[in-house]
Scaffold this motif. Structure first.
Motif, short mmCIF file in Angstrom:
data_model
loop_
_atom_site.label_atom_id
_atom_site.label_comp_id
_atom_site.label_asym_id
_atom_site.label_seq_id
_atom_site.Cartn_x
_atom_site.Cartn_y
_atom_site.Cartn_z
N GLY A 51 65.27 47.14 -45.74
CA GLY A 51 65.39 47.37 -47.18
C GLY A 51 64.07 47.18 -47.90
O GLY A 51 63.19 46.46 -47.45
N PRO A 52 63.93 47.83 -49.08
CA PRO A 52 62.69 47.69 -49.87
C PRO A 52 62.49 46.25 -50.32
O PRO A 52 63.40 45.63 -50.85
N GLY A 53 61.30 45.72 -50.07
CA GLY A 53 60.96 44.37 -50.49
C GLY A 53 61.51 43.27 -49.60
O GLY A 53 61.22 42.09 -49.81
N VAL A 54 62.32 43.61 -48.60
CA VAL A 54 62.88 42.62 -47.70
C VAL A 54 61.78 42.18 -46.73
O VAL A 54 61.08 43.02 -46.17
N THR A 55 61.61 40.88 -46.59
CA THR A 55 60.58 40.36 -45.69
C THR A 55 61.23 39.42 -44.67
O THR A 55 62.31 38.89 -44.90
N ALA A 56 60.55 39.25 -43.55
CA ALA A 56 61.03 38.35 -42.52
C ALA A 56 59.84 37.77 -41.79
O ALA A 56 58.80 38.42 -41.66
N ARG A 57 60.03 36.54 -41.34
CA ARG A 57 58.98 35.93 -40.51
C ARG A 57 59.65 35.19 -39.38
O ARG A 57 60.72 34.61 -39.53
N VAL A 58 59.02 35.25 -38.23
CA VAL A 58 59.52 34.56 -37.05
C VAL A 58 59.13 33.09 -37.16
O VAL A 58 57.96 32.76 -37.34
N LEU A 59 60.13 32.23 -37.04
CA LEU A 59 59.89 30.78 -37.05
C LEU A 59 59.70 30.26 -35.63
O LEU A 59 58.92 29.35 -35.40
N ALA A 60 60.46 30.84 -34.68
CA ALA A 60 60.35 30.43 -33.29
C ALA A 60 60.96 31.52 -32.42
O ALA A 60 61.87 32.23 -32.86
N GLN A 61 60.46 31.64 -31.20
CA GLN A 61 60.99 32.65 -30.28
C GLN A 61 60.79 32.17 -28.85
O GLN A 61 59.74 31.63 -28.51
N ARG A 62 61.82 32.40 -28.04
CA ARG A 62 61.76 32.00 -26.64
C ARG A 62 62.63 32.97 -25.84
O ARG A 62 63.71 33.35 -26.28
N THR A 63 62.19 33.33 -24.66
CA THR A 63 62.99 34.14 -23.74
C THR A 63 63.43 33.23 -22.60
O THR A 63 62.63 32.51 -22.01
N VAL A 64 64.73 33.28 -22.32
CA VAL A 64 65.32 32.53 -21.21
C VAL A 64 66.08 33.54 -20.38
O VAL A 64 67.04 34.16 -20.85
N ASP A 122 67.22 36.82 -19.17
CA ASP A 122 67.22 38.16 -19.78
C ASP A 122 67.59 38.13 -21.26
O ASP A 122 67.98 39.15 -21.82
N THR A 123 67.48 36.96 -21.90
CA THR A 123 67.90 36.83 -23.30
C THR A 123 66.75 36.32 -24.16
O THR A 123 66.08 35.36 -23.80
N ASP A 124 66.54 36.99 -25.31
CA ASP A 124 65.56 36.55 -26.30
C ASP A 124 66.30 35.77 -27.38
O ASP A 124 67.29 36.25 -27.94
N TYR A 125 65.82 34.56 -27.68
CA TYR A 125 66.35 33.73 -28.77
C TYR A 125 65.26 33.69 -29.83
O TYR A 125 64.14 33.23 -29.56
N THR A 126 65.57 34.18 -31.02
CA THR A 126 64.57 34.23 -32.08
C THR A 126 65.15 33.67 -33.37
O THR A 126 66.23 34.08 -33.80
N LEU A 127 64.43 32.74 -33.97
CA LEU A 127 64.81 32.18 -35.25
C LEU A 127 63.90 32.80 -36.30
O LEU A 127 62.68 32.73 -36.17
N ARG A 128 64.51 33.44 -37.32
CA ARG A 128 63.74 34.12 -38.37
C ARG A 128 64.19 33.67 -39.74
O ARG A 128 65.36 33.34 -39.94
N GLU A 129 63.27 33.70 -40.67
CA GLU A 129 63.59 33.52 -42.08
C GLU A 129 63.50 34.89 -42.74
O GLU A 129 62.46 35.56 -42.64
#
Length: 143
Positions: free
Chosen positions: A29-42, A44-51
């Motif tokens: 969406g217009p103006g929608v922003t996101a940043r990755v706080l943490a990311q780990r692959t275990v 075959d699965t990616d775990y990502t925490l975003r704001e």
């Protein structure tokens, strides 16, 4: 359910402790922003925490996810709609949402308030998957 989600969040923090990786998708969406706080692959699965921040009057765009997403509303109110154009939940600050996944669960998150909506979201996705897959508007009178 809230206890289970809190336990999942605590486990996620333990799993995600480590260096953050770069994001591999952007909000729609217009103006929608996101940043990755943490990311780990275990395995075959990616775990990502975003704001994710959605400005007043804006939305995430229609999309779906390839795996489950768990989020807490840190500020504002999330208005969530499914592909029938019906609201499937309104989540004020402090509430938790668990999203279904797959192409049969197209949805949109909207900020109908007058303050920014801030979500902290945990994505549990197959390795290498984007955070979301864009989908066309299913015929709703809003984006």
């Amino acid at each position: 359910m809230r206890t289970a989600l809190r336990a999942a969040a605590v486990a996620a923090v333990a799993v995600l402790a480590g260096p953050a990786a770069l994001a591999h998708a952007t909000p729609s969406g217009p103006g929608v922003t996101a940043r990755v706080l943490a990311q780990r692959t275990v395995g075959d699965t990616d775990y990502t925490l975003r704001e994710i921040t959605v400005p007043p009057g804006q939305a995430t765009g229609w999309h779906y996810h390839d795996g489950p997403v768990y989020a807490v509303v840190k500020a504002g109110t999330l208005s969530h709609f499914d592909s029938t154009c019906a609201s499937d939940g309104v989540y004020p600050q402090g509430k938790v949402i668990q999203e279904a996944y797959g192409p049969s669960y197209v949805h949109i998150g909207r900020n109908l308030g007058d303050t920014p909506l801030v979500l902290e979201a945990l994505y549990v996705l197959p390795h290498g998957s984007p955070f979301s897959e864009d989908a066309p508007n299913p015929g709703c009178p809003f984006e």
